[in-house]
Motif scaffolding. Structure first.
Motif, PDB file in Angstrom:
ATOM      1  N   ARG A 172       0.826  -1.201   0.000  1.00 24.72           N
ATOM      2  CA  ARG A 172       0.000   0.000   0.000  1.00 24.72           C
ATOM      3  C   ARG A 172       0.865   1.258   0.000  1.00 24.72           C
ATOM      4  N   ARG A 173       1.944   1.258   0.779  1.00 27.97           N
ATOM      5  CA  ARG A 173       2.827   2.422   0.823  1.00 27.97           C
ATOM      6  C   ARG A 173       3.492   2.660  -0.522  1.00 27.97           C
ATOM      7  N   VAL A 174       3.899   1.587  -1.178  1.00 27.53           N
ATOM      8  CA  VAL A 174       4.528   1.720  -2.500  1.00 27.53           C
ATOM      9  C   VAL A 174       3.529   2.244  -3.530  1.00 27.53           C
ATOM     10  N   LEU A 175       2.320   1.697  -3.508  1.00 27.21           N
ATOM     11  CA  LEU A 175       1.296   2.138  -4.465  1.00 27.21           C
ATOM     12  C   LEU A 175       0.937   3.602  -4.241  1.00 27.21           C
ATOM     13  N   ASP A 176       0.803   4.001  -2.983  1.00 29.70           N
ATOM     14  CA  ASP A 176       0.499   5.406  -2.688  1.00 29.70           C
ATOM     15  C   ASP A 176       1.616   6.324  -3.177  1.00 29.70           C
ATOM     16  N   TYR A 177       2.846   5.889  -2.990  1.00 27.42           N
ATOM     17  CA  TYR A 177       3.990   6.690  -3.434  1.00 27.42           C
ATOM     18  C   TYR A 177       3.982   6.841  -4.953  1.00 27.42           C
ATOM     19  N   ALA A 178       3.724   5.735  -5.677  1.00 31.15           N
ATOM     20  CA  ALA A 178       3.715   5.777  -7.140  1.00 31.15           C
ATOM     21  C   ALA A 178       2.538   6.590  -7.678  1.00 31.15           C
ATOM     22  N   ARG A 179       1.414   6.546  -6.985  1.00 30.35           N
ATOM     23  CA  ARG A 179       0.241   7.300  -7.428  1.00 30.35           C
ATOM     24  C   ARG A 179       0.452   8.808  -7.307  1.00 30.35           C
ATOM     25  N   SER A 180       1.350   9.215  -6.447  1.00 29.84           N
ATOM     26  CA  SER A 180       1.485  10.637  -6.122  1.00 29.84           C
ATOM     27  C   SER A 180       2.326  11.414  -7.121  1.00 29.84           C
ATOM     28  N   ARG A 181       2.922  10.738  -8.087  1.00 32.58           N
ATOM     29  CA  ARG A 181       3.819  11.427  -9.022  1.00 32.58           C
ATOM     30  C   ARG A 181       3.790  10.723 -10.377  1.00 32.58           C
ATOM     31  N   PRO A 182       4.075  11.420 -11.462  1.00 30.13           N
ATOM     32  CA  PRO A 182       4.151  10.755 -12.759  1.00 30.13           C
ATOM     33  C   PRO A 182       5.306   9.759 -12.777  1.00 30.13           C
ATOM     34  N   CYS A 183       5.034   8.515 -13.127  1.00 34.13           N
ATOM     35  CA  CYS A 183       6.075   7.493 -13.153  1.00 34.13           C
ATOM     36  C   CYS A 183       5.546   6.260 -13.870  1.00 34.13           C
ATOM     37  N   VAL A 184       6.442   5.308 -14.092  1.00 34.73           N
ATOM     38  CA  VAL A 184       6.064   3.954 -14.494  1.00 34.73           C
ATOM     39  C   VAL A 184       6.427   3.048 -13.326  1.00 34.73           C
ATOM     40  N   LEU A 185       5.441   2.391 -12.739  1.00 40.22           N
ATOM     41  CA  LEU A 185       5.677   1.478 -11.625  1.00 40.22           C
ATOM     42  C   LEU A 185       5.684   0.056 -12.165  1.00 40.22           C
ATOM     43  N   LEU A 186       6.799  -0.643 -11.990  1.00 39.01           N
ATOM     44  CA  LEU A 186       6.916  -2.025 -12.450  1.00 39.01           C
ATOM     45  C   LEU A 186       6.774  -2.973 -11.270  1.00 39.01           C
ATOM     46  N   LEU A 187       5.761  -3.822 -11.324  1.00 45.70           N
ATOM     47  CA  LEU A 187       5.542  -4.866 -10.322  1.00 45.70           C
ATOM     48  C   LEU A 187       5.974  -6.191 -10.934  1.00 45.70           C
ATOM     49  N   ASP A 188       7.193  -6.610 -10.613  1.00 44.58           N
ATOM     50  CA  ASP A 188       7.720  -7.860 -11.156  1.00 44.58           C
ATOM     51  C   ASP A 188       7.218  -9.032 -10.323  1.00 44.58           C
ATOM     52  N   GLU A 189       7.314 -10.245 -10.911  1.00 45.30           N
ATOM     53  CA  GLU A 189       6.831 -11.454 -10.213  1.00 45.30           C
ATOM     54  C   GLU A 189       5.398 -11.231  -9.720  1.00 45.30           C
ATOM     55  N   PHE A 190       4.565 -10.684 -10.587  1.00 44.33           N
ATOM     56  CA  PHE A 190       3.238 -10.243 -10.183  1.00 44.33           C
ATOM     57  C   PHE A 190       2.366 -11.379  -9.669  1.00 44.33           C
ATOM     58  N   ASP A 191       2.602 -12.591 -10.165  1.00 36.01           N
ATOM     59  CA  ASP A 191       1.788 -13.730  -9.731  1.00 36.01           C
ATOM     60  C   ASP A 191       1.961 -14.028  -8.244  1.00 36.01           C
ATOM     61  N   SER A 192       3.040 -13.508  -7.632  1.00 32.27           N
ATOM     62  CA  SER A 192       3.270 -13.790  -6.213  1.00 32.27           C
ATOM     63  C   SER A 192       2.264 -13.096  -5.308  1.00 32.27           C
ATOM     64  N   ILE A 193       1.584 -12.048  -5.812  1.00 32.90           N
ATOM     65  CA  ILE A 193       0.560 -11.391  -4.983  1.00 32.90           C
ATOM     66  C   ILE A 193      -0.813 -11.367  -5.639  1.00 32.90           C
ATOM     67  N   ALA A 194      -0.894 -11.782  -6.892  1.00 30.84           N
ATOM     68  CA  ALA A 194      -2.173 -11.703  -7.602  1.00 30.84           C
ATOM     69  C   ALA A 194      -2.682 -13.088  -7.976  1.00 30.84           C
ATOM     70  N   LYS A 195      -2.426 -14.077  -7.118  1.00 40.20           N
ATOM     71  CA  LYS A 195      -2.852 -15.436  -7.404  1.00 40.20           C
ATOM     72  C   LYS A 195      -4.366 -15.584  -7.280  1.00 40.20           C
ATOM     73  N   ARG A 196      -4.850 -16.638  -7.899  1.00 37.91           N
ATOM     74  CA  ARG A 196      -6.285 -16.928  -7.863  1.00 37.91           C
ATOM     75  C   ARG A 196      -6.765 -17.007  -6.412  1.00 37.91           C
ATOM     76  N   ARG A 197      -7.890 -16.366  -6.151  1.00 42.79           N
ATOM     77  CA  ARG A 197      -8.426 -16.360  -4.796  1.00 42.79           C
ATOM     78  C   ARG A 197      -9.055 -17.681  -4.400  1.00 42.79           C
TER      79      ARG A 197
END
Length: 374
Positions: A172-197
């Motif tokens: 949440r802290r990282v997402l808030d930081y990225a939302r606050s400024r123009p940037c490209v936020l890269l979330l690598d290994e995305f499957d590690s947090i976005a797995k099927r519920r």
């Protein structure tokens, strides 16, 4: 619902988002309002759309609070995000169909203001799929360079293993930081947090994070781009995949892409390798990743410079050392003949045998054939 009731609802929602300081929701509501106004009130729609285009891609004028320094773990002080230097970013070598979609995305982001004036939001989120070494991180870096935006990088697998129990808070802290400024936020290994519920083996915390990500993807600000990359798309929650504005599948490089990768990796030295040899080496590397091909060629150039070997010999030596198990049948026969012809008689049968790890009689057998095997 009549027009008056509709606009009462719009005004209420816009005012609520503005007064609460929710910039992202405010942008989304105004975008929808512009499209609605264009039909019956084009002048008002144009004015509102122009106002949105002036502010949405430059959040400074709509920012209610400063975001502060990059976030770090409160207990151990580890940085949760890093900013990559983009001076050396290169365009990825991709199939034409994929490159065309990337260029379309970049063109859309560059024309962001034009889209907003008409009430259309630009692409804000990109999902990159593909095996390891296909250039997902390189593509994110290239897009950030082309858009003149900083690249914020977060390795989610490392974050989760290091901060288990606090993953949601740190994310949440990282997402808030990225939302606050123009940037490209890269979330690598995305499957590690976005797995099927519906995966019963996953912790409850990770399932809650998927819900957080769903909301983030819907309300991601227009001045930034969220890029997620995964080697395991089959593990992703289906709802997550649908939330991304753009999905790009990066395949293993084909014949043409492998040759281009080798040419770029070798730089000016590539001219020393006969074209037929380069193509034969490429053909022998079927199934290799872009990263493997690039690494192979760079190793050959280093050996060429350090040992003063002919580059063709250095390349074939590196190819045999790294991918010897793949050099069989038709591939090795074609490559042997191409190297022999490219060396213009400077390599003997015995030298070729040493280079390819074959017996002299096997080399002679391949050289005696007038056409490719089989």
């Amino acid at each position: 619902m009549n027009r008056t009731e509709e606009w009462t609802t719009w005004i209420t929602r816009i005012a609520e988002a503005g007064l609460s300081g929710d910039q992202q929701r405010l942008e989304i509501l105004i975008t929808k309002a512009v499209r609605s106004l264009k039909k019956d009130h084009p002048t008002l729609g144009d004015e509102l759309g122009t106002l949105l285009s002036q502010h949405a891609v430059n959040p400074g004028s709509l920012r209610w609070k400063e975001s502060g320094p990059p976030p770090a773990d409160a207990d151990q002080g580890f940085a949760l995000v890093r900013t990559d230097k983009l001076d050396s970013a290169h365009p990825p070598i991709l199939p034409k169909a994929v490159s065309k979609r990337v260029e379309q995305f970049l063109r859309e982001r560059r024309e962001c203001q034009r889209l907003l004036v008409e009430g259309f939001a630009p692409t804000r989120s990109v999902l990159l799929l593909g095996p390891p070494g296909t250039g997902k991180t390189m593509l994110a870096r290239w897009c950030a360079t082309q858009l003149d935006l900083p690249l914020l990088y977060l390795d989610l697998a490392t974050t989760i293993s290091s901060f288990l129990g606090k993953t949601g808070f740190n994310l949440r802290r990282v997402l808030d930081y990225a939302r606050s400024r123009p940037c490209v936020l890269l979330l690598d290994e995305f499957d590690s947090i976005a797995k099927r519920r519906d995966d019963a083996t996953e912790l409850g915390e990770l399932k809650r994070i998927v819900n957080v990500l769903l909301k983030e993807l819907e309300e991601w600000p227009m001045h930034s781009v969220l890029v997620a990359a995964t080697n395991h798309p089959e593990l992703l929650d289906s709802a997550i995949r649908r939330r991304f504005d753009l999905t790009l599948d990066l395949p293993m490089p084909g014949d043409e892409e492998r040759v281009s990768i080798m040419e770029r990796a070798g730089g000016r030295f590539t001219r020393e390798i006969p074209g037929a040899v380069l193509r034969a080496c490429s053909n022998s590397l079927k199934g290799a990743s872009a990263s493997d091909v690039d690494s192979l060629m760079q190793a050959a150039v280093r050996h060429h410079l350090a040992a003063e070997w002919p580059l063709t010999k250095a390349l074939v030596g590196a190819l045999h050392e790294r991918f010897g198990a793949r050099l069989a049948g038709k591939n090795v026969g074609v490559l042997i003949r191409c190297v022999h012809a490219g060396a213009a008689g400077t390599l003997t049968v015995r030298e070729l045998a040493e280079l390819f790890g074959k017996s002299p009689s096997t080399i002679q057998h391949h050289l005696s054939r007038e056409s490719a095997d089989g």
